[in-house]
Write a protein that holds these residues in place. Structure first.
Motif, PDB file in Angstrom:
ATOM      1  N   ARG A 204      23.340  36.322  49.384  1.00  0.00           N
ATOM      2  CA  ARG A 204      23.149  37.732  49.045  1.00  0.00           C
ATOM      3  C   ARG A 204      21.729  37.995  48.547  1.00  0.00           C
ATOM      4  O   ARG A 204      21.181  37.196  47.785  1.00  0.00           O
ATOM      5  CB  ARG A 204      24.168  38.156  47.979  1.00  0.00           C
TER       6      ARG A 204
ATOM      7  N   GLY B 295      26.022  45.980  47.127  1.00  0.00           N
ATOM      8  CA  GLY B 295      27.300  45.404  46.685  1.00  0.00           C
ATOM      9  C   GLY B 295      28.172  45.117  47.888  1.00  0.00           C
ATOM     10  O   GLY B 295      27.778  45.319  49.038  1.00  0.00           O
TER      11      GLY B 295
ATOM     12  N   ILE C 221      35.299  47.816  42.570  1.00  0.00           N
ATOM     13  CA  ILE C 221      35.578  46.984  41.393  1.00  0.00           C
ATOM     14  C   ILE C 221      36.724  47.582  40.579  1.00  0.00           C
ATOM     15  O   ILE C 221      37.102  48.743  40.747  1.00  0.00           O
ATOM     16  CB  ILE C 221      34.330  46.835  40.500  1.00  0.00           C
TER      17      ILE C 221
ATOM     18  N   ASP D 242      33.556  42.705  36.356  1.00  0.00           N
ATOM     19  CA  ASP D 242      33.410  42.213  37.735  1.00  0.00           C
ATOM     20  C   ASP D 242      31.934  42.097  38.128  1.00  0.00           C
ATOM     21  O   ASP D 242      31.521  41.128  38.770  1.00  0.00           O
ATOM     22  CB  ASP D 242      34.094  43.165  38.729  1.00  0.00           C
TER      23      ASP D 242
ATOM     24  N   GLU E 151      30.000  39.391  36.082  1.00  0.00           N
ATOM     25  CA  GLU E 151      30.439  38.064  36.535  1.00  0.00           C
ATOM     26  C   GLU E 151      29.840  37.733  37.890  1.00  0.00           C
ATOM     27  O   GLU E 151      29.397  36.603  38.130  1.00  0.00           O
ATOM     28  CB  GLU E 151      31.974  38.028  36.577  1.00  0.00           C
ATOM     29  N   GLU E 152      29.818  38.718  38.809  1.00  0.00           N
ATOM     30  CA  GLU E 152      29.183  38.504  40.120  1.00  0.00           C
ATOM     31  C   GLU E 152      27.714  38.144  39.968  1.00  0.00           C
ATOM     32  O   GLU E 152      27.199  37.279  40.691  1.00  0.00           O
ATOM     33  CB  GLU E 152      29.284  39.789  40.960  1.00  0.00           C
ATOM     34  N   ASN E 153      27.033  38.825  39.069  1.00  0.00           N
ATOM     35  CA  ASN E 153      25.603  38.565  38.886  1.00  0.00           C
ATOM     36  C   ASN E 153      25.343  37.119  38.489  1.00  0.00           C
ATOM     37  O   ASN E 153      24.360  36.505  38.923  1.00  0.00           O
ATOM     38  CB  ASN E 153      25.016  39.509  37.833  1.00  0.00           C
TER      39      ASN E 153
ATOM     40  N   ARG F 283      27.501  34.582  39.161  1.00  0.00           N
ATOM     41  CA  ARG F 283      28.023  33.688  40.202  1.00  0.00           C
ATOM     42  C   ARG F 283      27.093  33.626  41.410  1.00  0.00           C
ATOM     43  O   ARG F 283      26.943  32.578  42.040  1.00  0.00           O
ATOM     44  CB  ARG F 283      29.410  34.185  40.619  1.00  0.00           C
ATOM     45  N   PHE F 284      26.465  34.728  41.750  1.00  0.00           N
ATOM     46  CA  PHE F 284      25.693  34.793  43.000  1.00  0.00           C
ATOM     47  C   PHE F 284      24.197  34.561  42.837  1.00  0.00           C
ATOM     48  O   PHE F 284      23.526  34.162  43.785  1.00  0.00           O
ATOM     49  CB  PHE F 284      25.882  36.167  43.659  1.00  0.00           C
TER      50      PHE F 284
END
Length: 506
Positions: free
Chosen positions: A256, A262, A266, A271, A274-276, A278-279
């Motif tokens: 990404r 996005g 959500i 969410d 947490e994505e920030n 994880r990615f």
């Protein structure tokens, strides 16, 4: 990225330790949400506008430090490059005559800054991308002399490991490379903040994602970059490519980009944070002394400094923001979709449309994101950026059979979204006179098929037809834009083309 960051050496172990600290911050956020420690509903909105400095010739002026010294106000700050400034308007409660007050504050601030800039042969231009910018203007030597920008540039360049490639195909095609993130500075935007309670956050963020394409249809104002006519709103592809830490191989793998729309609706602010984590690998692994879990255990409110800093290096068009005011934590949706300009009344009209529309969409009994695939919302944003006022958007069909259909963006805005925005403003308690004045500006743009981007393009082409060279036509368009911007009438009323030269008397 307003943090006081000191440039220094980042060691091999710093990212691992920072990642561990980020996880602690995320755990702290989860506890704050579970314990319902956030601020009560306050209906607060805020506004930031990024600005360009240009001379009487329409060319960029690399002198924000000199201009800021003369302005001498904490409301104005540096931005990434030396031809950028940013003005911050204090938070307001969304009610009554708030938008008239907002317009007056913005008008006063810009007029003052413009007078001060004039003292050093520069001026304020409120526009998405300054048409006269050249590749030589957007180099690392012209980044503002601020440690955090130097460090951010160094870390993004190191993460990418090679030159950045700009390749944008619109009306014309631009291909070039850059050794730094400086081209990002060409993008000057309006950022709209809305403080929301955790239980409303997901609905407001989802609504803002839906609204993004319509915002661009009526508000596009960035058709030129480096002498080329590209997309009607060229900031999103430029921002994505100029901050892209992924070499082509990682892009091919589907990694990404740090600037992105996005990929899903959500159900919680958590969410997105947490994505920030994880990615996206940390770019600025600078750790704070605070132990967020201990602060919570002792009944305090943690600053979550690492989470906030990391969040500032992931460039979502609708970004989640964690903040603390008067010792109480709060959440905001930061809408970063809109370009700056053209005039104060246009900026406020775009602002009114956004806050009204988001309020109405977020409150619907059957939310639109349950009927519109996320991929369609993302495709709408792309189409709006490419084609602006002429974009076609996908929208849920009315009636029992459902599905989506394609509709002209201006028709969608006029027939469906403006009435929704009006209802949303009524729900906020905004004065009907303000509601009708500013939504009327949006309606007139739709009727006439005019926004800032279409005016720039048409005026540029008329200049070319008058036998001007491209560079001369871009400079003349910029000068005319600046004149009309400071006169302050909304862009849909602007005459297309350049004024006829005065004929001497006698």
């Amino acid at each position: 990225m307003g943090e006081k960051v000191v440039a220094g050496t980042i060691g091999l172990s710093d990212r691992r330790r920072y990642r561990e600290k980020l996880q602690q911050c995320l755990e702290g956020l989860a506890r704050l949400l579970a314990e319902e420690r956030f601020d009560r509903p306050r209906n607060l909105m805020g506004l930031e506008v990024e600005l360009n400095l240009a001379g009487p010739d329409g060319m960029p002026r690399m002198m924000n430090a000199q201009v800021l010294e003369r302005i001498a106000s904490r409301d104005f700050q540096t931005e990434l490059a030396m031809f950028n400034l940013e003005v911050n308007i204090a938070p307001h409660r969304l009610e009554g005559r708030v938008f008239d007050r907002l317009a007056e504050e913005l008008r006063t601030s810009l007029a003052y800054a413009h007078r001060k800039a004039n003292e050093v042969d520069a001026g304020i231009v409120m526009i998405g991308i300054l048409p006269t910018l050249a590749r030589d203007d957007l180099v690392s030597a012209n980044l503002s002399d601020v440690d955090r920008y130097t460090l951010l540039n160094d870390q993004i360049v190191a993460a990418r490991g090679e030159d950045f490639t700009l390749d944008i195909e619109g009306v014309e095609r631009l291909t070039c490379t850059s050794a730094s993130i400086a081209p990002e500075a060409a993008c000057t935007s309006v950022q709209l903040h809305l403080q929301v309670t955790p239980d409303r956050f997901a609905d407001v963020w989802n609504a803002a994602q839906v609204a993004a394409a319509a915002q661009i249809v009526v508000g596009a104002n960035s058709p030129f970059l480096f002498g080329r006519e590209l997309w009607r709103e060229s900031r999103p592809p430029l921002f994505q490519q100029s901050t892209d830490t992924r070499p082509p191989e990682l892009q091919a793998q589907g990694v990404r980009p740090r600037t992105w729309f996005g990929e899903r609706w959500i159900s919680s602010a958590y969410d997105l944070f947490e994505e920030n984590l994880r990615f996206f690998p940390p770019l600025l692994p600078l750790r704070d002394e605070e132990d967020p879990i201990r602060v919570l255990d002792e009944g305090g409110i943690p600053s979550l400094a690492e989470l906030v800093l990391h969040n500032g290096t992931v460039y979502r068009w609708n970004r989640p923001v964690y903040g603390i005011a008067d010792g109480v934590p709060h959440l905001r949706v930061e809408n970063r979709v809109l370009p700056a300009g053209p005039t104060v009344i246009d900026v406020v009209a775009n602002t009114v449309f956004y806050y009204g529309l988001v309020r109405a969409l977020a409150a619907e009994a059957r939310p639109i994101w349950t009927r519109l695939p996320f991929e369609a919302a993302a495709a709408n944003f792309d189409q709006a950026c490419r084609y602006g006022i002429d974009a076609q958007l996908e929208w849920p069909r009315h009636g029992r059979y459902g599905g989506v259909t394609r509709v002209p963006g201006v028709q969608l805005v006029r027939d469906e979204l403006l009435p929704l925005a009006a209802a949303g403003l009524d729900a906020w308690g905004v004065e009907p006179a303000d509601r009708d004045l500013y939504l009327g500006v949006i309606e007139e743009r739709c009727k006439r098929g005019v926004n800032g981007a279409s005016w720039q393009s048409r005026t540029f082409h008329k200049a070319l037809e008058g036998n001007m060279g491209r560079d001369e036509a871009l400079a003349a368009t910029t000068k005319r834009y600046s004149e009309l911007m400071h006169l302050g009438e909304p862009v849909h009323t602007w005459p297309v083309g350049l004024p006829e030269p005065a004929v001497p008397l006698g």
